[in-house]
Write a protein that holds these residues in place. Structure first.
Motif, PDB file in Angstrom:
ATOM      1  N   ASP A  76      -7.398  30.696  42.588  1.00 26.60           N
ATOM      2  CA  ASP A  76      -6.700  31.644  43.472  1.00 26.60           C
ATOM      3  C   ASP A  76      -6.277  32.892  42.697  1.00 26.60           C
ATOM      4  O   ASP A  76      -6.406  34.020  43.182  1.00 26.60           O
ATOM      5  N   ALA A  79      -9.279  34.997  41.941  1.00 26.09           N
ATOM      6  CA  ALA A  79      -9.689  35.720  43.151  1.00 26.09           C
ATOM      7  C   ALA A  79      -8.832  36.958  43.354  1.00 26.09           C
ATOM      8  O   ALA A  79      -9.334  38.022  43.731  1.00 26.09           O
ATOM      9  N   SER A  83     -10.757  40.708  42.999  1.00 26.44           N
ATOM     10  CA  SER A  83     -11.134  40.910  44.404  1.00 26.44           C
ATOM     11  C   SER A  83     -12.107  42.064  44.585  1.00 26.44           C
ATOM     12  O   SER A  83     -12.934  42.052  45.498  1.00 26.44           O
ATOM     13  N   PHE A  90     -13.996  36.975  46.864  1.00 25.17           N
ATOM     14  CA  PHE A  90     -12.631  37.096  46.358  1.00 25.17           C
ATOM     15  C   PHE A  90     -11.823  38.137  47.133  1.00 25.17           C
ATOM     16  O   PHE A  90     -10.613  37.996  47.284  1.00 25.17           O
ATOM     17  N   TRP A  93     -10.469  36.273  50.114  1.00 25.13           N
ATOM     18  CA  TRP A  93     -10.087  34.911  49.745  1.00 25.13           C
ATOM     19  C   TRP A  93      -9.038  34.291  50.672  1.00 25.13           C
ATOM     20  O   TRP A  93      -9.214  33.184  51.186  1.00 25.13           O
TER      21      TRP A  93
END
Length: 219
Positions: A76, A79, A83, A90, A93
């Motif tokens: 996470d 991501a 991004s 991402f 996400w």
């Protein structure tokens, strides 16, 4: 700050520099992670050595996901940090997680080639995954030795969305439910819809032209 603290910082800095840019020792160069393509230097600050910034390349991102056994929380965070490098995955996400939940972490299956290794499982799927993957290989066949990062991001992303439809075990019998969630991804994001289904149209056209040629061969 004590002298020992300063010395420790300098030692760590040298170790980090050797890791990133490598080193020369007795006429031989040891490759750094920039040399092998896992990290990219920020080109805006290359002239100011002390201001250099580095980021993972897409190959570096895939390597980390494959080798470092990241937790879901760590993925996470990756991501969030990257991004803009992998925008169709991402960059979306949180949106993806809100619809398909933990299936987003299937991206780990792509990084080590596990999805391609289990492509035979696509035989139990009604979706033409094999055909999509085959066309992906054709589409990017001229880029095996070198590929622009944006093109690589698209290639990875097309494969990711195709992989979401594949049941990875023969006992996975909720394919219809997965398909409905998958469709919802594109119904609620117009940008994602246009991007992905333009690729699907390319795929369809490729096979249509092939089949037309085959038909023309029939006496």
């Amino acid at each position: 700050m004590s002298h020992s603290d300063i010395s420790s910082i300098r030692t760590k800095d040298k170790e980090l520099r050797r890791l990133v840019v490598g080193r020369r020792d007795r006429g031989r160069k040891t490759l750094g992670i920039i040399d092998v393509g896992l990290v990219i230097a920020n080109t805006e600050n290359l002239e100011l050595d002390t201001s250099k910034k580095y980021r993972l390349s897409l190959h570096g991102i895939l390597y980390c996901l494959d080798v470092l056994d990241f937790s879901k929380k760590e993925i996470d965070q990756m991501a969030s940090n990257y991004s803009d490098i992998l925008p169709m995955i991402f960059g979306k996400w949180d949106y993806l997680k809100s619809i398909i939940g933990d299936d987003v972490y299937r991206i780990r299956l792509l990084t080590g080639g596990l999805f391609l290794d289990t492509v035979h499982i696509t035989k139990i799927s009604q979706t033409p995954i094999f055909e999509i993957i085959t066309y992906l290989n054709v589409k990017y066949q001229d880029y095996y030795e070198s590929i622009d990062e944006n093109d690589l991001a698209d290639q990875i992303s097309y494969l990711f969305y195709a992989a979401l439809l594949v049941p990875f075990t023969v006992n996975e019998n909720d394919e219809e439910n997965k398909t409905e969630k998958w469709k919802k991804l594109f119904e609620e994001d117009e940008n994602l819809n246009i991007w992905f289904f333009d690729f699907i149209k390319e795929t369809s056209k490729f096979y249509s032209n092939r089949f037309d040629f085959i038909k023309s061969m029939i006496p």
